[in-house]
Design a protein around this motif. Structure first.
Motif, mmCIF file in Angstrom:
data_model
loop_
_atom_site.group_PDB
_atom_site.id
_atom_site.type_symbol
_atom_site.label_atom_id
_atom_site.label_comp_id
_atom_site.label_asym_id
_atom_site.label_seq_id
_atom_site.Cartn_x
_atom_site.Cartn_y
_atom_site.Cartn_z
ATOM 1 N N ALA A 79 37.248 -16.707 -13.677
ATOM 2 C CA ALA A 79 37.887 -15.696 -14.529
ATOM 3 C C ALA A 79 39.250 -16.181 -15.022
ATOM 4 N N ALA A 80 40.020 -16.809 -14.147
ATOM 5 C CA ALA A 80 41.349 -17.283 -14.534
ATOM 6 C C ALA A 80 41.244 -18.350 -15.622
ATOM 7 N N ARG A 81 40.321 -19.303 -15.440
ATOM 8 C CA ARG A 81 40.178 -20.352 -16.453
ATOM 9 C C ARG A 81 39.700 -19.770 -17.776
ATOM 10 N N ASN A 82 38.737 -18.858 -17.728
ATOM 11 C CA ASN A 82 38.234 -18.250 -18.957
ATOM 12 C C ASN A 82 39.348 -17.529 -19.709
ATOM 13 N N LEU A 83 40.169 -16.773 -18.973
ATOM 14 C CA LEU A 83 41.277 -16.051 -19.609
ATOM 15 C C LEU A 83 42.269 -17.021 -20.234
ATOM 16 N N LEU A 84 42.679 -18.031 -19.480
ATOM 17 C CA LEU A 84 43.662 -18.991 -19.983
ATOM 18 C C LEU A 84 43.130 -19.792 -21.169
ATOM 19 N N GLU A 85 41.858 -20.193 -21.115
ATOM 20 C CA GLU A 85 41.271 -20.885 -22.264
ATOM 21 C C GLU A 85 41.231 -19.971 -23.482
ATOM 22 N N ASN A 86 40.897 -18.705 -23.256
ATOM 23 C CA ASN A 86 40.861 -17.743 -24.343
ATOM 24 C C ASN A 86 42.233 -17.643 -25.016
ATOM 25 N N ILE A 87 43.277 -17.532 -24.210
ATOM 26 C CA ILE A 87 44.630 -17.378 -24.759
ATOM 27 C C ILE A 87 45.147 -18.677 -25.354
ATOM 28 N N TYR A 88 45.154 -19.761 -24.563
ATOM 29 C CA TYR A 88 45.848 -20.992 -24.972
ATOM 30 C C TYR A 88 45.013 -21.944 -25.812
ATOM 31 N N HIS A 89 43.724 -21.654 -25.952
ATOM 32 C CA HIS A 89 42.890 -22.440 -26.859
ATOM 33 C C HIS A 89 42.406 -21.567 -28.017
ATOM 34 N N GLY A 90 41.841 -20.411 -27.683
ATOM 35 C CA GLY A 90 41.243 -19.560 -28.701
ATOM 36 C C GLY A 90 42.226 -18.745 -29.515
ATOM 37 N N HIS A 91 43.336 -18.355 -28.908
ATOM 38 C CA HIS A 91 44.343 -17.554 -29.604
ATOM 39 C C HIS A 91 45.568 -18.412 -29.884
ATOM 40 N N ALA A 92 45.322 -19.559 -30.441
ATOM 41 C CA ALA A 92 46.385 -20.523 -30.719
ATOM 42 C C ALA A 92 46.040 -21.303 -31.977
ATOM 43 N N GLU A 93 47.075 -21.797 -32.636
ATOM 44 C CA GLU A 93 46.908 -22.601 -33.851
ATOM 45 C C GLU A 93 47.856 -23.789 -33.794
ATOM 46 N N GLU A 94 47.380 -24.939 -34.224
ATOM 47 C CA GLU A 94 48.277 -26.080 -34.372
ATOM 48 C C GLU A 94 49.085 -25.886 -35.644
ATOM 49 N N ALA A 95 50.329 -26.323 -35.628
ATOM 50 C CA ALA A 95 51.220 -26.153 -36.778
ATOM 51 C C ALA A 95 52.189 -27.329 -36.828
ATOM 52 N N GLU A 96 52.995 -27.334 -37.877
ATOM 53 C CA GLU A 96 54.015 -28.372 -38.011
ATOM 54 C C GLU A 96 55.239 -27.777 -38.681
ATOM 55 N N ILE A 97 56.364 -28.418 -38.431
ATOM 56 C CA ILE A 97 57.611 -28.030 -39.069
ATOM 57 C C ILE A 97 57.726 -28.865 -40.334
ATOM 58 N N ASP A 98 57.911 -28.196 -41.471
ATOM 59 C CA ASP A 98 57.929 -28.931 -42.739
ATOM 60 C C ASP A 98 59.215 -29.736 -42.914
ATOM 61 N N GLY A 99 59.287 -30.489 -43.995
ATOM 62 C CA GLY A 99 60.423 -31.367 -44.259
ATOM 63 C C GLY A 99 61.745 -30.639 -44.415
ATOM 64 N N ASP A 100 61.691 -29.330 -44.684
ATOM 65 C CA ASP A 100 62.905 -28.524 -44.809
ATOM 66 C C ASP A 100 63.230 -27.784 -43.512
ATOM 67 N N GLY A 101 62.511 -28.114 -42.427
ATOM 68 C CA GLY A 101 62.790 -27.493 -41.130
ATOM 69 C C GLY A 101 62.212 -26.106 -40.960
ATOM 70 N N ARG A 102 61.171 -25.805 -41.733
ATOM 71 C CA ARG A 102 60.578 -24.469 -41.678
ATOM 72 C C ARG A 102 59.187 -24.506 -41.083
ATOM 73 N N LEU A 103 58.801 -23.361 -40.534
ATOM 74 C CA LEU A 103 57.462 -23.143 -40.012
ATOM 75 C C LEU A 103 56.864 -21.992 -40.802
ATOM 76 N N VAL A 104 55.629 -22.166 -41.260
ATOM 77 C CA VAL A 104 54.952 -21.091 -41.977
ATOM 78 C C VAL A 104 54.145 -20.285 -40.972
ATOM 79 N N LEU A 105 54.437 -18.975 -40.906
ATOM 80 C CA LEU A 105 53.687 -18.072 -40.042
ATOM 81 C C LEU A 105 52.727 -17.272 -40.912
ATOM 82 N N PRO A 106 51.429 -17.426 -40.688
ATOM 83 C CA PRO A 106 50.447 -16.693 -41.494
ATOM 84 C C PRO A 106 50.653 -15.181 -41.406
ATOM 85 N N GLN A 107 50.235 -14.494 -42.438
ATOM 86 C CA GLN A 107 50.376 -13.042 -42.529
ATOM 87 C C GLN A 107 49.807 -12.334 -41.303
#
Length: 172
Positions: A79-107
């Motif tokens: 149960a613990a692994r399933n919950l953690l995988e759900n949160i930290y894998h399934g409810h997560a997105e890879e992102a990057e900081i752009d050249g102007d130092g900004r992060l785009v947060l989707p709507q």
């Protein structure tokens, strides 16, 4: 050991969902991204968590790798692994900081945590939390209330003695 985040800052959110990552925080993302070099965009992972979360977690690549490693050590199907995988894998997105130092947060993420025209960043060691300023003020009041050993006006470092005594009790 990777550099830790320190501090807090309120920043503007533009109509496209871009937030400027303060320079002190960008330096930590850069230093904890093994593939980053001058001229490249530092990578990070945005964890938006379960439905009840009112904040985002911004992990450095090094920190999320450590979380992934700890999750992988848990028993498959537990149960613990399933919950953690759900949160930290399934409810997560890879992102990057752009050249102007900004992060785009989707709507959808801005709506989830109630971000409108400003965001509040606060350090949590090897990751940042992003809140709407209003939700953070409420959270800070609740944080103190959830620690019964912390009396109003007390030195917050007094809580470290409590942690030391728990470690001794657990080891003994």
């Amino acid at each position: 050991m990777a550099r830790k985040f320190r501090g807090s800052e309120e920043v503007k959110v533009d109509a496209k969902g871009r937030v400027s990552i303060p320079a002190k925080f960008r330096r930590v993302f850069e230093s904890a991204d093994p593939e980053w070099e001058t001229g490249k965009r530092p990578q990070l992972v945005v964890v938006f968590g379960t439905e009840s979360w009112k904040h985002l977690q911004l992990f450095t690549m090094q920190a999320i790798d450590e979380v992934d490693e700890q999750i992988s050590r848990l028993q498959r199907g537990s149960a613990a692994r399933n919950l953690l995988e759900n949160i930290y894998h399934g409810h997560a997105e890879e992102a990057e900081i752009d050249g102007d130092g900004r992060l785009v947060l989707p709507q959808k993420l801005r709506e989830k945590i109630g971000l409108t025209d400003s965001a509040f960043f606060i350090a949590s060691g090897d990751y940042l939390k992003v809140w709407s300023p209003e939700n953070y003020r409420e959270e800070e009041r609740e944080l103190e209330a959830r620690v019964p050993e912390f009396e109003p006006g007390a030195d917050p470092l007094s809580l470290l003695a409590l942690a030391s005594s728990q470690t001794i009790t657990e080891a003994g």
